[in-house]
Design an enzyme around this catalytic site. Structure first.
Site, mmCIF file in Angstrom:
data_model
loop_
_atom_site.group_PDB
_atom_site.id
_atom_site.type_symbol
_atom_site.label_atom_id
_atom_site.label_comp_id
_atom_site.label_asym_id
_atom_site.label_seq_id
_atom_site.Cartn_x
_atom_site.Cartn_y
_atom_site.Cartn_z
ATOM 1 N N TYR A 68 35.820 42.024 27.559
ATOM 2 C CA TYR A 68 36.269 40.630 27.657
ATOM 3 C C TYR A 68 35.473 39.976 28.774
ATOM 4 C CZ TYR A 68 39.782 36.818 27.979
ATOM 5 O OH TYR A 68 40.442 35.614 28.000
ATOM 6 N N LYS B 41 34.068 39.971 23.686
ATOM 7 C CA LYS B 41 34.765 38.682 23.587
ATOM 8 C C LYS B 41 34.118 37.788 24.633
ATOM 9 C CE LYS B 41 39.360 36.562 23.839
ATOM 10 N NZ LYS B 41 39.188 35.627 24.965
#
Length: 293
Positions: free
Chosen positions: A136, A164
């Protein structure tokens, strides 16, 4: 296990009861609605879920509720990030045991960890469970941004599935995808979904997918169909709503829009502030303009 690649994945909010407890009934209702509207997957326990305002048992209970309602229909990715590597590994092992398809983790924050320490954090999470990992990348909040050497070391694990990418640096997104075609890259800023797709993103994860999915679906589907003009028209419509959502606080605004459509949410946990009357009125106009059926 489902294929972990393209598509739209809702970063689920956490609905509460009037007394501030997690409302699992409304969470399941939201999951069922999004499946009916055409979501490709769920990103559970991320920033949008107010995850760092939840207890460990709440984080695990939310994942279990989503998995139960989803019942294997759509991809489920569990965010397991924490400041502590030990805690993150525990969340990852719980996710694997519960039947999650993949995990994701924000980099450890607050303390100024070295790049090597952050690399080790991800490698230990991947070693601790058998699930694919999505890093992330959210430098605005975590204080850490991906680099090529960092990704090269993480690629030593076969469990690295993708990123992400919650950043406005479309140049970096394009370079990451070009240099790592085997990794799946998901765009993270909803207002830039079309930009991310044009730069090579395989799909997206978004907060506003909870309430704006028909518009977001239009962006994604029209782009994939080779119709960038129509994709841009959908992005502009979505951005008219997102502009208001950002002005009044993303999580509270998304929850209010969901409430207008029948999903009880009861705001966000403190220290987040309640919406102002002006914000509620403006969001009501957004709902009536873009979302009311």
């Amino acid at each position: 296990m489902k294929k972990v690649d393209a598509g739209l994945h809702a970063a689920l909010v956490t609905p509460y009861t009037e007394t501030g407890e997690v409302n699992y009934r409304e969470l399941k209702k939201l999951v069922r609605r999004l499946i009916a509207e055409g979501i490709d997957g769920f990103y559970v326990g991320g920033s949008t879920a107010e995850t760092f305002l939840l207890t460990e048992s709440e984080r695990k209970g939310i994942l279990e509720a989503v998995l139960e309602e989803n019942n294997g229909e759509k991809l489920v990715v569990s965010h397991v990030g924490a400041i502590s590597t030990r805690q993150a590994v525990d969340f990852a092992q719980h996710a694997e045991a519960a039947g999650t398809d993949a995990v994701s983790a924000i980099s450890p924050f607050y303390y100024k960890f070295t790049q090597r320490e952050i690399e080790d954090y991800y490698l230990e999470i991947m070693a601790g469970s058998g699930l694919p990992m999505f890093v992330y990348n959210f430098p605005n909040l975590s204080g850490f941004a991906l680099t090529d050497p960092f990704l090269e070391r993480l690629k030593s694990s076969s469990r690295l599935a993708g990123i992400k990418f919650t950043s406005s640096d479309m140049f970096q997104l394009e370079r990451i995808k070009a240099r790592n075609p085997g990794l799946t890259v998901w765009n993270g800023f909803d207002e830039m979904l079309l930009s991310g797709l044009a730069a090579g993103a395989d799909g997206g994860v978004g907060s506003t997918y909870n309430c704006l999915l028909p518009l977001v679906r239009g962006v994604y589907d029209r782009f994939r169909a080779g119709d960038p003009a129509r994709a841009l028209a959908f992005q502009r419509r979505a951005n008219e709503a997102i502009e208001v959502i950002c002005r009044h606080g993303v999580f509270a605004s998304v929850k209010k829009l969901l409430e207008y459509s029948g999903i009880e949410s009861h705001g966000c946990r403190r220290p987040f502030s309640p919406l102002s009357p002006e914000g509620e009125a403006e969001l009501r106009r957004v709902y009536e303009t873009h979302l009311a059926r």
